[in-house]
Design an enzyme around this catalytic site. Structure first.
Site, mmCIF file in Angstrom:
data_model
loop_
_atom_site.group_PDB
_atom_site.id
_atom_site.type_symbol
_atom_site.label_atom_id
_atom_site.label_comp_id
_atom_site.label_asym_id
_atom_site.label_seq_id
_atom_site.Cartn_x
_atom_site.Cartn_y
_atom_site.Cartn_z
ATOM 1 N N GLY A 71 -51.552 24.407 37.932
ATOM 2 C CA GLY A 71 -50.309 24.733 38.625
ATOM 3 C C GLY A 71 -49.303 25.472 37.768
ATOM 4 O O GLY A 71 -48.657 26.425 38.228
ATOM 5 N N ASN A 151 -41.640 18.046 44.517
ATOM 6 C CA ASN A 151 -42.522 17.081 43.864
ATOM 7 C C ASN A 151 -41.844 15.745 43.551
ATOM 8 O O ASN A 151 -42.510 14.759 43.267
ATOM 9 C CB ASN A 151 -43.095 17.681 42.576
ATOM 10 N N SER A 199 -52.781 23.479 42.813
ATOM 11 C CA SER A 199 -53.394 22.781 41.685
ATOM 12 C C SER A 199 -54.379 21.747 42.225
ATOM 13 O O SER A 199 -54.048 21.011 43.161
ATOM 14 C CB SER A 199 -52.310 22.092 40.859
ATOM 15 N N ALA A 200 -55.565 21.679 41.620
ATOM 16 C CA ALA A 200 -56.645 20.850 42.171
ATOM 17 C C ALA A 200 -56.413 19.350 42.029
ATOM 18 O O ALA A 200 -56.789 18.567 42.902
ATOM 19 C CB ALA A 200 -57.968 21.232 41.489
ATOM 20 N N HIS A 201 -55.804 18.944 40.916
ATOM 21 C CA HIS A 201 -55.762 17.499 40.643
ATOM 22 C C HIS A 201 -54.783 16.732 41.513
ATOM 23 O O HIS A 201 -54.714 15.512 41.456
ATOM 24 C CB HIS A 201 -55.474 17.248 39.152
ATOM 25 N N THR A 237 -63.046 33.215 30.172
ATOM 26 C CA THR A 237 -64.275 32.746 30.807
ATOM 27 C C THR A 237 -63.945 31.683 31.850
ATOM 28 O O THR A 237 -63.167 30.762 31.580
ATOM 29 C CB THR A 237 -65.217 32.132 29.742
ATOM 30 N N CYS A 325 -44.237 16.033 34.358
ATOM 31 C CA CYS A 325 -43.998 17.052 33.328
ATOM 32 C C CYS A 325 -42.681 16.812 32.588
ATOM 33 O O CYS A 325 -42.445 17.387 31.542
ATOM 34 C CB CYS A 325 -44.000 18.444 33.944
#
Lengths: 387, 140
Positions: A71, A151, A199-201, A237, A325
Site C-alpha cells: 500500500g 483507516n 494492499s493484499a494483507h 523482479t 504505521c
C-alpha cells in the site's frame, strides 16, 4: 489464556487457501517471470492469472493493474508519479487532512519540489467537504487524491461526487482504497477513478504486495526505475509467491465479500451496542452509517488509550490506538484532530477492527474486560467526566 | 518495550489516587500530547510524609509518577526535587521519546509546592492575626 484479535484493520491472517497457492510457487515454479524459457513462462502465467483476479475484483482491465510492494508504495507512486507526469499542466494537488501518512508524506515531498498542496478539512464525522473541494480546484490543479475509507475511523467518502467534480475540471482522481477493498464493493468504472491503491494483507492476503490501478491512457512517471517489469513502469523482479497469494485473496474476497461484510457489521454493531450499555462516557467516532463494517473507533474519555491497550493485551485482547504505521508515536492521531477532537479525546481513542473469525462470545469477554480496565484507569485520572 | 520495573509500577501503583486533606496539590499538562497530572502532598513540620498522584497518561508516565512519589517522601517540602537519573535507574530504561514525562513531573511538583507555600503563608497570616487579636484582647 484466550487470545482475541480485534486489529484486522492493521492486518489480517493469511487464509489457508491463499497459503496453499503461495507455497506451490516456492516449489518447482520458481522461475523469474521475465525469463523467456519455460521456467519463466510458467511463473509469468501465474502472475497473469493473479493480475486477472485483482482486475476482476475492482472491475478493471488486466493491463491497468501494476503490482507493487504494498500500500505505501502504491500511494507514494500514485501521488509522485501522477504529479510528475502531469507537471506541464500545473503544479497544484488537492488531498485531505485525514489521508494515510503514505499519501501525506508523498505530498510533502512534492511541496519541497515546488508543488502546491491543499489539505482539505473534514467535518466531525470525517467526511471531506465537497463544496471546499470545488472551491479549491484551480486551473493549476492536476491531481485530487482522497481516500475511499479512513483507516482509523472507517468513514467512507463520497467518491462518485469527488470523481465527478475532479473530472468536470479535467483533474486526475486517485483514491487510496487500501482500507476500503474488503469492506465494500469497489468498481473503478462505476466510481470513475483514474488511479487506485490496494494492499493484499488487508483482506487475508500476504504482506509485502499490493497494486496500483492506473486507468488506460492516464500518464504516470515511474517511482522505481531500472527494469522493464510491469510494462516498464515499475522495475524489480516480481515477487511471484506474494502476487499469487494476492490474486487468490482477491478471488476469495470477490466470492464472499457480501456475506463477510454482513457478518463483520453484525459483530461490530453488537460490540458498539453492548459497549454503550456497559460503559459510560464514551464516544463512537466516525460517520454513523457511512463507514466500513470492520471498524469501531471508540474514545474512552479521560483515560489514556496506550494504558488501556496494554491492560487489554495482558488479557489476551489485541487492539490498536490507531494506524499501525503510527504505532510508537506519542503524538495524537492527525485524523482525530482533523475531525475536531481535542488532544485528550484523541489520546483516549482505541480502534477495534473485526473479522469474520471473531465471535459474539469473544465480544462479550472484551466488553467485560474493558469495563474493568476503564474503571481502574478512570480511578487514577485527574480529568473529570463530562456531564 | 517496557521493563519489568515499569510494568510492575504500572500494574500495581503504590501511590495513585486522591488524597483527602492534602497540604499542597498541583496540576500540569503536556500541551503536545494532552497528558495531565495532579500531585497531592501531605506535609508534617515541613517534611513530606505522603505523596500521591493522579495521571491521564501512558504506561511510562504512570510508572514514573509512582516511583517519584516514593522519592518525595522524607524530603523538605519547599525544596523537594526529582532526580531523573535515579528514577530511570530504578525503572531500568525509558525510551528517549518518553522522557518528556520528566517535564510534566517537574511542572506538577512545582505547582504542588507553590500551592503548599501559599497555604502555609495563609496559615501563618491567620496565626499572626489570631495572635494580634489575642494580645489586643489582653490589652483591653
Amino acid at each position: 489464556m484466550q487470545k482475541i484479535y480485534l486489529d484486522n484493520a492493521a492486518t489480517t491472517k493469511v487464509s489457508n487457501e491463499v497459503l496453499t497457492e503461495m507455497l506451490e510457487c516456492y516449489g518447482d515454479t520458481f522461475g523469474n517471470p521475465s525469463s523467456i524459457h519455460s521456467f519463466g513462462r510458467e511463473a509469468s502465467a501465474l502472475v497473469d492469472k493473479a493480475r486477472d483476479r485483482v482486475a476482476s475484483l475492482i472491475n478493471a482491465e488486466r493491463g491497468e493493474i501494476y503490482f507493487t510492494s504494498g500500500g505505501t508504495e502504491s500511494n507514494n507512486w500514485a501521488i509522485v508519479g501522477l504529479a510528475l507526469a502531469n507537471r506541464a499542466k500545473g503544479n497544484h494537488i488537492i488531498t485531505s487532512a485525514i489521508e494515510h501518512k503514505s499519501v501525506l508524506e508523498a505530498c510533502k515531498r512534492l511541496e519541497r519540489l515546488g508543488f502546491e498542496v491543499t489539505y482539505l478539512p473534514v467535518d466531525k464525522t470525517g467526511l471531506v467537504d465537497i463544496a471546499k473541494l470545488l472551491h479549491f480546484i484551480t486551473h493549476k490543479t492536476i491531481l485530487v487524491s482522497i481516500m475511499a475509507a479512513n483507516n482509523e475511523v472507517g468513514t467512507i467518502q463520497n467518491l462518485k461526487a469527488i470523481s465527478k467534480i475532479a473530472h468536470e475540471k479535467g483533474v486526475i482522481f486517485h483514491t487510496d482504497a487500501i482500507s476500503a477493498v474488503g469492506n465494500f464493493k469497489i468498481d473503478v468504472k462505476d466510481l470513475e477513478v483514474d488511479a487506485l491503491s490496494i494492499s493484499a494483507h488487508k483482506f487475508n492476503g500476504p504482506k509485502g504486495v499490493g497494486a496500483l490501478y492506473v486507468k488506460k491512457g492516464v500518464k504516470i512517471d515511474n517511482l522505481i526505475v531500472g527494469g522493464e517489469q510491469e510494462k516498464g513502469k515499475r522495475g524489480g523482479t516480481l515477487n511471484v509467491p506474494q502476487i499469487v497469494g494476492f490474486g487468490k485473496a482477491c478471488e476469495i474476497l470477490q466470492e464472499n465479500y457480501i456475506i463477510d461484510c454482513k457478518k463483520t457489521k453484525y459483530l461490530r454493531d453488537y460490540f458498539v451496542n453492548t459497549l454503550e450499555k456497559e460503559i459510560p462516557n464514551i464516544t463512537i467516532n466516525g460517520h454513523l452509517h457511512q463507514k466500513t463494517p470492520q471498524i469501531a473507533s471508540v474514545s474512552f474519555n479521560n483515560i489514556d488509550a496506550e494504558a488501556l491497550l496494554c491492560l487489554l493485551d495482558l488479557a489476551g485482547i489485541a487492539v490498536s490506538t490507531g494506524a499501525a504505521c503510527d504505532a510508537g508515536s506519542v503524538e495524537p492521531s492527525h485524523v482525530l484532530l482533523a475531525m475536531g477532537k481535542s488532544i485528550e479525546e484523541a489520546q483516549s481513542t482505541i480502534r477495534f477492527s473485526f473479522g469474520t473469525n471473531n465471535t459474539k462470545e469473544e465480544i462479550d469477554y472484551v466488553v467485560a474486560e474493558l469495563k474493568k480496565d476503564v474503571e481502574r484507569l478512570r480511578s487514577i485520572s485527574p480529568l473529570k467526566a463530562k456531564k | 518495550m517496557y521493563t519489568k520495573q515499569i510494568m510492575d509500577r504500572f500494574l500495581s501503583p503504590k501511590n495513585s489516587g486522591r488524597m483527602i486533606g492534602a497540604d499542597g496539590t498541583g496540576s500540569a499538562s503536556n500541551l503536545r500530547n494532552g497528558e495531565t497530572a495532579r500531585i497531592y502532598l501531605r506535609v508534617n513540620e515541613g517534611i513530606i510524609e505522603e505523596a500521591k498522584f493522579k495521571v491521564f497518561g501512558g504506561i511510562t508516565t504512570i510508572a514514573v509518577f509512582d516511583e517519584a512519589m516514593d522519592m518525595l517522601k522524607g524530603q523538605e517540602a519547599i525544596n523537594a526535587s526529582i532526580n531523573e537519573e535515579e528514577i530511570v535507574s530504578h525503572l531500568g530504561f525509558i525510551e528517549a521519546e518518553r522522557l518528556y514525562v520528566f517535564k510534566l513531573l517537574k511542572d506538577t511538583l512545582a505547582d504542588a509546592i507553590k500551592d503548599y507555600e501559599k497555604r502555609q503563608k495563609r496559615l501563618e497570616l491567620k496565626k499572626i492575626k489570631e495572635q494580634a487579636r489575642e494580645s489586643a484582647n489582653k490589652d483591653n
